[in-house]
Design an enzyme around this catalytic site. Structure first.
Site, mmCIF file in Angstrom:
data_model
loop_
_atom_site.group_PDB
_atom_site.id
_atom_site.type_symbol
_atom_site.label_atom_id
_atom_site.label_comp_id
_atom_site.label_asym_id
_atom_site.label_seq_id
_atom_site.Cartn_x
_atom_site.Cartn_y
_atom_site.Cartn_z
ATOM 1 N N THR A 162 0.838 -1.203 0.000
ATOM 2 C CA THR A 162 0.000 0.000 0.000
ATOM 3 C C THR A 162 0.873 1.254 0.000
ATOM 4 O OG1 THR A 162 -1.768 -1.148 1.168
ATOM 5 C CG2 THR A 162 -1.772 1.261 1.295
ATOM 6 N N HIS A 192 2.044 1.896 -3.410
ATOM 7 C CA HIS A 192 1.009 2.544 -4.223
ATOM 8 C C HIS A 192 1.006 4.055 -3.969
ATOM 9 C CE1 HIS A 192 -0.816 -1.044 -5.803
ATOM 10 N NE2 HIS A 192 -1.012 -1.552 -4.611
#
Lengths: 347, 347, 347, 347
Positions: free
Chosen positions: D44, D47
């Site tokens: 995450t 990202h």
């Protein structure tokens, strides 16, 4: 027993079926011969009758006797039969399983990879007599009407679907109110669902769902299923979804209407792959999906028997039409039009 | 809120209780004050009222306000309260748990070792007002009658007991038809049990069990429970036993009447160790035994709420007597005699 | 196959056994004849050998061949046998079940009420040949040593006990380190228990438990089991208890040492009823008790096979002695004294 | 605590991040301040760092401190904190849940619809200090290395995925060997899987999977995954599939390689809807699909803690790189290239 009998025969690789006179089946050592008292028409039988793409690929040998849902009385026993007697009232589990694969050995015989099916892979029950292996026989109480007893097999599908997780005090959606969907409504009612919301495009079927205990019925062509669920659950979504339509739009709605942490049990058979939003509708929601086929052997049958015998589900309500077997065309027509619940034929 | 209120006070370490005027409880930052609309009398309250051996060992500080089953309306909020509003209709989970022990962290807060109980370890609800931590508040729908709402807590015990395993299409025995036993009958009925056989020595209670849905009621002083079960199950034994009597003879019968592979859920509290034939009644039978206490927080409360709101269980049938709180003695007398279902007092 | 064979025969209703020459068993249509390669001695065999009260009540017909744990090679097939071949390496499930009772139909055949047991109710395997129904045959991989294969049946009891609930990341106590207890330690180790605390009064057995993976071994005559558990679990109690001793003191400790919400799986067979403090040790703790008998047919066998074949449990570590069958007295003596793990005899 | 601290800040809605000096967070009454000792980089975070489409839609306020996986020591307590002390070594559950929605009330807080996430919706832990609510704190043993403690949160994802069903004696496939996939291999190993077959396109990651206990590693660009599974399972298919790749081809293979009656647990997040052959791959197979997100609060954390503390899974094997926080770019580069296991930064 030797002799001839009347049977409904799938006579060609094409549309239709016809009543013929054929040999009474010879039984093997491990089989019993059943005098058929009532048969019911399954969606599978309609596929075979209309000879659609599925039938073209699946049915190998015609002519043959089709049909697999029945009740009757035992009239002859094979030499090795031990636990069935002449005069027993019976139905049958229609999946003939191998007993030795990993699935069978683990108590998951309903997903045996070597399954053969009565009336599909073997001579069926649309006839005056049918031969059944002892291990597939299910005994019925003598006071259970033959018509009711004949639809226990598809009722078992409904029981398997609904009871594959918790139901009491849960909200339950049933998508698709064909006969099995309607029976699923009845099971959810019997098992203590707090709300049972039934969806279909056909008002006849929705009326049946209402009769079996749906607390809300929704014609999905008139109302938005997701909005209805949202209103009925304070925006939370429904705890349990039983998908019985096989329609891709409905399948998507099933995954959208279920609440976080909920359950989706799928009995339907979509004809093509269905795109699913796995990230948002399965993973982030933490849902559980159960693929459901057949009946757990024989746990589901015990549940079926108890629910029917005790009157917790009144299966008579599902049987909308009964005809002599000779008038089979009337029954198939109703099934094709969706203007019926279960249709029973009397050989 | 400042001021005085009327309350039913356990005034001495001895028999009885009395109505007194006491201070309205002051609430902490995380608490709400509830105007009590209805309370109901639990067996635990009767123990405290009659001051038996258990009370002598358990109740530390008198005088205090006892009682723990109630419904009411929120009239004041602590500074840190976020999710409850003035005017909410509420009941409460009566177990105050620590939130940090291994049990609480694993979602088993109902067996938290640091539990304190409303009306036992803390000031209770037999009063015009009661202070409750926000986390223990359960909101009721506005159309649920106060009397019904007040007995959701003990109904939760029944729900927890019956639904600790499969029920639909199963045979269920309920041993002991005090109020929770009677409510267990109702849960089994709602959840699709095929037979519900209720046992007690008291015909008044058996009549209530019948009303809630028992398919057979048995006065164990007149009939042999094991023979009844054997007859009703073709000699197989019963699938599920809910033991709610605490009597050693009944406990032994519970283990004898359950079928091989069955379940026994025990909510009762025998006063002495009970000899069990572990070899024959647990091991060779392959049974599962569940000890049941409290309510799963808060899964059970959701089940309770759904079952009651949907009308699947009609709790009004269990409430046999309602009195003004001043006439509490009438209620306790009925409880002691066993001539009642739930008794509700109105403050 | 016709002819004579050597067998260990329980010759009288009294102590002892003797090697005799008897007929090779004739097989039925549904049976296979197995050339026995290894047998192992079970506690049940010791009961029969020493002819204790249990044997007096249970064993009906002497003389007969006893023994039920074995491995061997198939040498002859009945006419109806389909799924076993000459040359297959096999062991057997020793419970012969009826297949038609409610338990068998529900997938709980291990608690079939009509069970007959190899070497108890039927001619056993302490012999050069044994006849086994096809349905009870379990096929072994060809690279599994015969000695190891012969103890899969009791290992199945250990697997059934330990894996009747969650184990990974859990603390597990094993009370009683006879051969099955020791194997239970191995299963708990393989299945990811974070601690495995083994109890016995016999240091020889505790050493074996250590070898199989116990993280702590406790001689209960030297240390207080409850204190040990309390220290090792920060006062919380142990998550899972496997009771395999049958001793009433140990049984009570089992219920005292388990944590709130924990599980107790009982495989042992106390000779008398055991008083249990149901209120404090079952109900208030909210524990689950599993009675364990036999092996789930055939899920447990699959687990057994996978755990052994993959090397996750090294069963060779449990086999402490191997003798020619003629020297059976040495084996029984060791079993009686508790100075062994599994003892294997070679016919 | 007042003052400034060094932090890794997502400074713009675009690629990159930078070390900045920011205020030390002020804690609320219910929060504690943690001196961060180690942080690890999640997918995450990558990202957010690379600012892909997901980040564009999800991250509302920049600049902010990102990062959510950490370990540290408590240095300050809010006024209402009761169960955490100064000096405690801690990590944190990163999902901040509402506690009052149906999911939270039912013990399914990991699918709370009102979840906010540390380092996504709130200031994160890529910093010298982080403020954490008491209820989200997880205490670590003092002898657990900080680096190891920092990766317990993603390890919890692996534990949740693998242990969402039976593992002991089962064959397990792990598809996708990023850090969580590699840790899933370790969990399956610890929990007694008989075979663990790991799939990826990246040999570096497959080597790590091997190190953590995979019995077979498969580079899916070189070998056909379905053929490998078929060979390793005698054509039966694998019992359990953990899908951790999110790739549509792999997802389809997951459903094809699982055996009838098997389980598929999906933790991955496909970026687009994936067409699934529901009829053949879910319904007829009777499979169970589990969507997995977060960690069961706090059952999974207990399992994590036990598996790591007991040494059943050696998390050090997963940590391939450690850098001072100033060299964060090296860590993100490795993550982007897939040439690493877990990367830990030291503030």
């Amino acid at each position: 027993m030797q002799g001839k009998m009347k049977a409904l025969v799938k006579q060609i690789k094409g549309e239709g079926a016809e009543i013929q006179t054929v040999d009474i089946p010879k039984i093997e050592d491990n089989e019993v011969l059943v005098k058929v008292k009532a048969v019911s028409i399954c969606g599978t039988d309609v596929h075979i009758y209309t000879w659609d793409a599925w039938s073209e690929g699946r049915i190998k040998n015609v002519p043959y006797v089709f049909g697999h849902e029945f009740s009757g009385e035992v009239v002859e026993l094979g030499n090795k039969v031990k636990n069935v007697q002449i005069g027993d009232y019976v139905s049958a589990e229609t999946h003939y399983v191998c007993g030795v694969c990993p699935q069978c050995l683990e108590g998951k015989a309903h997903v045996c990879k070597n399954t053969e099916i009565l009336g599909v892979d073997r001579q069926g029950c649309f006839a005056e007599y049918v031969a059944i292996p002892e291990t597939n026989i299910w005994k019925n109480p003598k006071d259970m009407p033959y018509e009711v007893a004949s639809i226990q097999e598809p009722f078992g599908n409904a029981v398997h679907t609904v009871l594959s997780g918790e139901v009491a005090g849960r909200t339950v959606a049933v998508i698709g109110c064909g006969p099995i969907g309607v029976m699923a409504v009845g099971v959810a009612k019997a098992a203590g669902a707090s709300q049972i919301i039934a969806f279909d495009l056909n008002d006849y079927r929705l009326d049946l769902a209402k009769k079996l205990g749906a607390t809300t019925v929704v014609n999905s062509s008139n109302e938005n299923p997701l909005e209805v669920i949202s209103q009925l659950t304070n925006g939370n979504g429904v705890d349990v979804v039983c998908e019985m339509s096989g329609h891709p739009v409905a399948m998507d709605q099933a995954f959208k209407m279920v609440t976080n942490g909920g359950r989706i049990s799928i009995l339907s058979l979509p004809t093509k792959p269905v795109p699913l939003d796995i990230t948002n509708d399965i993973v982030f929601k933490g849902v559980t999906v159960h693929g459901i086929t057949g009946r757990v052997m024989y746990k589901t049958w015990k549940q079926v028997s108890e629910l029917v015998s005790s009157g917790r589900v009144n299966l008579s309500d599902v049987i909308t039409h009964t005809f002599p077997m000779d008038e089979f065309e009337k029954g198939f027509d109703l099934m094709i039009k969706g203007q019926c619940g279960k249709v029973v034929l009397l050989p």
